[in-house]
Motif scaffolding. Structure first.
Motif, short mmCIF file in Angstrom:
data_model
loop_
_atom_site.label_atom_id
_atom_site.label_comp_id
_atom_site.label_asym_id
_atom_site.label_seq_id
_atom_site.Cartn_x
_atom_site.Cartn_y
_atom_site.Cartn_z
N ASN A 7 1.54 2.79 11.91
CA ASN A 7 1.72 3.78 12.53
C ASN A 7 1.02 2.48 13.93
OD1 ASN A 7 -0.87 5.40 13.10
ND2 ASN A 7 -2.29 4.66 11.52
N LYS A 8 1.19 3.59 14.91
CA LYS A 8 1.11 3.02 16.36
C LYS A 8 -0.31 3.26 17.12
CE LYS A 8 5.00 0.35 15.43
NZ LYS A 8 4.85 -0.92 15.27
N ASN A 9 -1.38 2.96 16.35
CA ASN A 9 -2.12 4.02 17.40
C ASN A 9 -2.25 2.97 19.32
OD1 ASN A 9 -3.43 5.26 15.16
ND2 ASN A 9 -4.51 2.84 14.82
N ALA A 10 -1.80 2.18 19.18
CA ALA A 10 -2.03 1.60 20.37
C ALA A 10 -0.49 2.38 21.65
CB ALA A 10 -1.32 0.10 20.60
N ALA A 11 0.67 2.80 21.01
CA ALA A 11 1.36 4.04 21.57
C ALA A 11 1.00 5.33 21.64
CB ALA A 11 2.20 4.16 20.54
N TYR A 51 -6.78 -1.61 24.73
CA TYR A 51 -6.98 -2.84 24.52
C TYR A 51 -7.38 -3.66 23.23
CZ TYR A 51 -10.01 -7.59 24.62
OH TYR A 51 -10.86 -8.39 24.14
N LEU A 52 -8.51 -1.88 23.10
CA LEU A 52 -9.23 -1.34 20.89
C LEU A 52 -8.62 -1.31 20.10
CD1 LEU A 52 -12.93 -0.82 22.11
CD2 LEU A 52 -12.26 -2.98 22.07
N SER A 53 -7.29 -0.47 20.12
CA SER A 53 -6.78 -0.41 18.74
C SER A 53 -5.69 -1.59 18.12
CB SER A 53 -6.33 1.36 19.35
OG SER A 53 -4.83 0.41 20.05
N SER A 54 -5.01 -0.42 16.74
CA SER A 54 -4.80 -1.69 16.68
C SER A 54 -3.49 -1.05 15.91
CB SER A 54 -5.22 -2.55 15.10
OG SER A 54 -5.82 -1.46 14.14
N ASP A 55 -2.47 -1.91 15.82
CA ASP A 55 -0.63 -1.42 15.11
C ASP A 55 -1.09 -1.86 13.84
OD1 ASP A 55 0.02 0.46 17.48
OD2 ASP A 55 1.06 -1.56 18.12
N PHE A 65 4.24 -5.89 -1.45
CA PHE A 65 3.71 -5.83 -0.07
C PHE A 65 3.26 -6.10 0.90
CE2 PHE A 65 0.03 -3.68 -2.40
CZ PHE A 65 -0.67 -3.15 -1.61
N THR A 66 3.12 -6.14 2.04
CA THR A 66 3.13 -6.42 3.22
C THR A 66 2.51 -5.93 4.31
OG1 THR A 66 4.42 -8.36 2.77
CG2 THR A 66 3.07 -8.56 5.07
N VAL A 67 0.55 -6.13 5.03
CA VAL A 67 0.08 -5.50 5.59
C VAL A 67 0.22 -5.99 7.19
CG1 VAL A 67 -2.03 -4.47 6.81
CG2 VAL A 67 -1.09 -4.66 4.11
N LYS A 68 0.99 -5.79 7.56
CA LYS A 68 0.86 -6.55 9.46
C LYS A 68 0.27 -5.55 10.11
CE LYS A 68 3.49 -8.42 12.61
NZ LYS A 68 4.69 -8.70 13.17
N VAL A 69 -1.12 -6.76 10.59
CA VAL A 69 -1.85 -5.72 11.82
C VAL A 69 -2.08 -6.90 13.39
CG1 VAL A 69 -4.36 -4.90 12.05
CG2 VAL A 69 -3.72 -5.09 9.97
N VAL A 70 -1.36 -5.50 13.96
CA VAL A 70 -1.10 -6.84 14.91
C VAL A 70 -2.18 -5.75 16.16
CG1 VAL A 70 -0.06 -6.81 17.75
CG2 VAL A 70 0.98 -7.10 15.97
N ASN A 71 -3.28 -6.70 17.18
CA ASN A 71 -4.50 -6.01 17.58
C ASN A 71 -4.61 -6.87 18.86
OD1 ASN A 71 -6.87 -5.74 18.49
ND2 ASN A 71 -7.51 -5.13 16.52
N LYS A 72 -5.01 -6.36 20.19
CA LYS A 72 -5.14 -7.21 21.55
C LYS A 72 -6.08 -8.56 21.44
CE LYS A 72 -1.84 -4.80 24.34
NZ LYS A 72 -0.33 -5.39 23.80
N THR A 77 -2.51 -10.54 12.13
CA THR A 77 -2.21 -10.57 10.80
C THR A 77 -2.09 -10.12 9.72
OG1 THR A 77 -4.28 -8.76 10.15
CG2 THR A 77 -5.32 -10.44 11.22
N ILE A 78 -1.21 -11.47 8.74
CA ILE A 78 -0.36 -10.64 8.04
C ILE A 78 -0.90 -11.32 6.23
CG2 ILE A 78 1.45 -11.48 6.89
CD1 ILE A 78 2.71 -11.71 9.48
N GLN A 79 -1.04 -10.01 5.95
CA GLN A 79 -1.21 -10.56 4.03
C GLN A 79 -0.59 -10.23 3.74
OE1 GLN A 79 -4.72 -7.89 4.23
NE2 GLN A 79 -6.37 -9.46 4.73
N GLU A 80 -0.70 -10.29 2.16
CA GLU A 80 0.82 -10.31 1.44
C GLU A 80 0.00 -10.13 0.02
OE1 GLU A 80 4.16 -11.10 1.16
OE2 GLU A 80 3.90 -11.63 3.33
N PHE A 81 0.47 -8.69 -0.48
CA PHE A 81 -0.26 -8.08 -1.57
C PHE A 81 0.93 -8.25 -3.28
CE2 PHE A 81 -2.83 -6.44 2.01
CZ PHE A 81 -4.11 -7.18 1.29
N ARG A 82 0.42 -8.18 -3.61
CA ARG A 82 1.65 -8.59 -5.62
C ARG A 82 1.21 -7.50 -5.76
NH1 ARG A 82 5.53 -11.87 -4.70
NH2 ARG A 82 5.11 -14.33 -3.67
N TRP A 83 2.43 -6.83 -6.89
CA TRP A 83 2.40 -6.23 -8.21
C TRP A 83 1.65 -6.61 -8.94
CZ3 TRP A 83 2.19 -2.06 -5.07
CH2 TRP A 83 3.45 -1.09 -4.11
N GLU A 84 1.15 -5.80 -9.48
CA GLU A 84 -0.17 -6.12 -10.52
C GLU A 84 0.82 -5.23 -11.80
OE1 GLU A 84 -2.33 -8.76 -11.16
OE2 GLU A 84 -2.58 -8.12 -8.75
#
Length: 84
Positions: A7-11, A51-55, A65-72, A77-84
């Motif tokens: 989800n590229k909000n900065a674009a 400046y305020l949005s994040s990808d 799954f891995t969630v990567k958030v890039v914010n200027k 931030t990178i978060q790892e989650f495991r399947w339960e």
């Protein structure tokens, strides 16, 4: 099996800012103050949204799954989650 969703909000800031700049330039043909306001609004919106949005990128793999958030403003931030 790895799938990636982005989800590229900065674009989107480029599209929104450019739309207001074009509207402002076209508006200058009818009224210079209103057209100038639209032009300046487009430039300000471009920089604010950029400046305020994040990808956000979600990468799904076999173990979780891995969630990567890039914010200027806040950085990466990178978060790892495991399947339960």
């Amino acid at each position: 099996m790895t799938k990636e969703f982005s989800n590229k909000n900065a674009a989107k800031s480029v599209i929104i800012g450019l739309a207001f700049v074009i509207i402002g330039l076209a508006g200058m043909a009818f009224s210079v103050p209103i057209g100038s306001a639209g032009f300046l609004l487009g430039i300000v919106l471009f920089f604010l949204i950029r400046y305020l949005s994040s990808d956000t990128t979600v990468i799904c793999h076999d173990t979780g799954f891995t969630v990567k958030v890039v914010n200027k403003k806040k950085g990466n931030t990178i978060q790892e989650f495991r399947w339960e």
